[in-house]
Design a protein around this motif. Structure first.
Motif, PDB file in Angstrom:
ATOM      1  N   VAL A  80      -3.748 -30.795  -2.645  1.00  0.00           N
ATOM      2  CA  VAL A  80      -3.228 -29.497  -3.106  1.00  0.00           C
ATOM      3  C   VAL A  80      -4.365 -28.465  -3.116  1.00  0.00           C
ATOM      4  O   VAL A  80      -4.171 -27.304  -2.752  1.00  0.00           O
ATOM      5  CB  VAL A  80      -2.576 -29.625  -4.512  1.00  0.00           C
ATOM      6  CG1 VAL A  80      -2.245 -28.249  -5.087  1.00  0.00           C
ATOM      7  CG2 VAL A  80      -1.317 -30.487  -4.434  1.00  0.00           C
ATOM      8  N   MET A  81      -5.557 -28.920  -3.492  1.00  0.00           N
ATOM      9  CA  MET A  81      -6.726 -28.016  -3.465  1.00  0.00           C
ATOM     10  C   MET A  81      -6.949 -27.509  -2.041  1.00  0.00           C
ATOM     11  O   MET A  81      -7.236 -26.334  -1.820  1.00  0.00           O
ATOM     12  CB  MET A  81      -7.996 -28.744  -3.938  1.00  0.00           C
ATOM     13  CG  MET A  81      -7.903 -29.272  -5.349  1.00  0.00           C
ATOM     14  SD  MET A  81      -8.692 -28.184  -6.526  1.00  0.00           S
ATOM     15  CE  MET A  81      -8.377 -29.097  -8.049  1.00  0.00           C
ATOM     16  N   PHE A  82      -6.832 -28.415  -1.059  1.00  0.00           N
ATOM     17  CA  PHE A  82      -6.991 -28.003   0.346  1.00  0.00           C
ATOM     18  C   PHE A  82      -5.908 -26.980   0.711  1.00  0.00           C
ATOM     19  O   PHE A  82      -6.190 -25.991   1.404  1.00  0.00           O
ATOM     20  CB  PHE A  82      -6.865 -29.199   1.290  1.00  0.00           C
ATOM     21  CG  PHE A  82      -8.106 -30.043   1.392  1.00  0.00           C
ATOM     22  CD1 PHE A  82      -9.292 -29.492   1.859  1.00  0.00           C
ATOM     23  CD2 PHE A  82      -8.091 -31.376   1.040  1.00  0.00           C
ATOM     24  CE1 PHE A  82     -10.450 -30.264   1.967  1.00  0.00           C
ATOM     25  CE2 PHE A  82      -9.238 -32.157   1.140  1.00  0.00           C
ATOM     26  CZ  PHE A  82     -10.410 -31.607   1.604  1.00  0.00           C
ATOM     27  N   ALA A  83      -4.685 -27.246   0.271  1.00  0.00           N
ATOM     28  CA  ALA A  83      -3.576 -26.340   0.600  1.00  0.00           C
ATOM     29  C   ALA A  83      -3.855 -24.940   0.056  1.00  0.00           C
ATOM     30  O   ALA A  83      -3.658 -23.931   0.756  1.00  0.00           O
ATOM     31  CB  ALA A  83      -2.265 -26.888   0.025  1.00  0.00           C
ATOM     32  N   ILE A  84      -4.336 -24.880  -1.176  1.00  0.00           N
ATOM     33  CA  ILE A  84      -4.639 -23.576  -1.785  1.00  0.00           C
ATOM     34  C   ILE A  84      -5.776 -22.882  -1.037  1.00  0.00           C
ATOM     35  O   ILE A  84      -5.730 -21.683  -0.745  1.00  0.00           O
ATOM     36  CB  ILE A  84      -5.048 -23.749  -3.277  1.00  0.00           C
ATOM     37  CG1 ILE A  84      -3.866 -24.281  -4.083  1.00  0.00           C
ATOM     38  CG2 ILE A  84      -5.569 -22.444  -3.863  1.00  0.00           C
ATOM     39  CD1 ILE A  84      -2.732 -23.311  -4.246  1.00  0.00           C
ATOM     40  N   ARG A  85      -6.806 -23.649  -0.700  1.00  0.00           N
ATOM     41  CA  ARG A  85      -7.939 -23.055   0.013  1.00  0.00           C
ATOM     42  C   ARG A  85      -7.493 -22.524   1.379  1.00  0.00           C
ATOM     43  O   ARG A  85      -7.937 -21.460   1.806  1.00  0.00           O
ATOM     44  CB  ARG A  85      -9.069 -24.079   0.170  1.00  0.00           C
ATOM     45  CG  ARG A  85      -9.870 -24.243  -1.110  1.00  0.00           C
ATOM     46  CD  ARG A  85     -10.976 -25.241  -0.944  1.00  0.00           C
ATOM     47  NE  ARG A  85     -10.541 -26.559  -1.367  1.00  0.00           N
ATOM     48  CZ  ARG A  85     -11.305 -27.641  -1.369  1.00  0.00           C
ATOM     49  NH1 ARG A  85     -12.541 -27.575  -0.964  1.00  0.00           N
ATOM     50  NH2 ARG A  85     -10.847 -28.790  -1.787  1.00  0.00           N
TER      51      ARG A  85
END
Ligand code: SF4
Ligand code: SF4
Length: 154
Positions: A80-85
């Motif tokens: 999810v962190m990757f998706a946000i970034r």
């Protein structure tokens, strides 16, 4: 929330029950109080889009995946962190430090370039001044994936 859940890496948001185990086990959260994975999941669930895109929170993540191991729901917070970034970069909200690293990667094939003390240390232990990097190969990959174009437009 659907914007994140509909990305290839963001589906973990759908599993979150806000138990907080990810924050309790995250090694980065122990050192940086602003880095709170549970809080990020909450902001996504609440639809706090602007706040999320302007916080450093997803950028502190080291992708160690401890949170995935500990999540009772199997929610992949690191993804999810990757998706946000990814969303932040597309919207030109990449923090300056990361933009500088991305430019280094494009120019030199490395995220971090050698400092004088690094070169000294290498010589002390009998290594060449610079470690070799397949810069042109890296540049080809970055061009083909569209990375260079995204960073150039930042
Ligand atoms: S551990 Fe899993 S369910 Fe609990 S807050 Fe973190 S992501 Fe949500
Ligand atoms: S993957 Fe990121 S958020 Fe999850 S435990 Fe590791 S540093 Fe923390």
């Amino acid at each position: 929330m659907h914007e994140v859940a509909n990305t290839p890496r963001g589906r973990g948001i759908l599993a979150c029950i806000q138990c907080g185990r990810c924050s309790g086990s995250c090694p980065v959260a122990r050192l940086i109080s602003e880095h709170n994975p549970r809080r990020l999941m909450e902001m996504i669930i609440l639809g706090s889009r602007d706040e999320i895109l302007h916080t450093q929170l997803p950028w502190y993540c080291l992708s160690c995946f401890t949170c995935l191991d500990r999540c009772p729901q199997g929610g992949d917070v690191a993804e999810v962190m990757f998706a946000i970034r990814n969303i932040a970069v597309r919207e030109k909200n990449m923090p300056d430090g990361f933009a500088a690293q991305a430019k280094n990667l494009i120019e030199t094939g490395r995220v971090v370039t050698s400092t004088a003390s690094m070169v000294r240390k290498r010589e002390e232990i009998g290594l060449s001044k610079e470690h070799s990097t397949a810069t042109e190969d890296v540049q080809k990959i970055l061009k083909k994936t569209g990375f260079s174009k995204i960073i150039a437009s930042k």
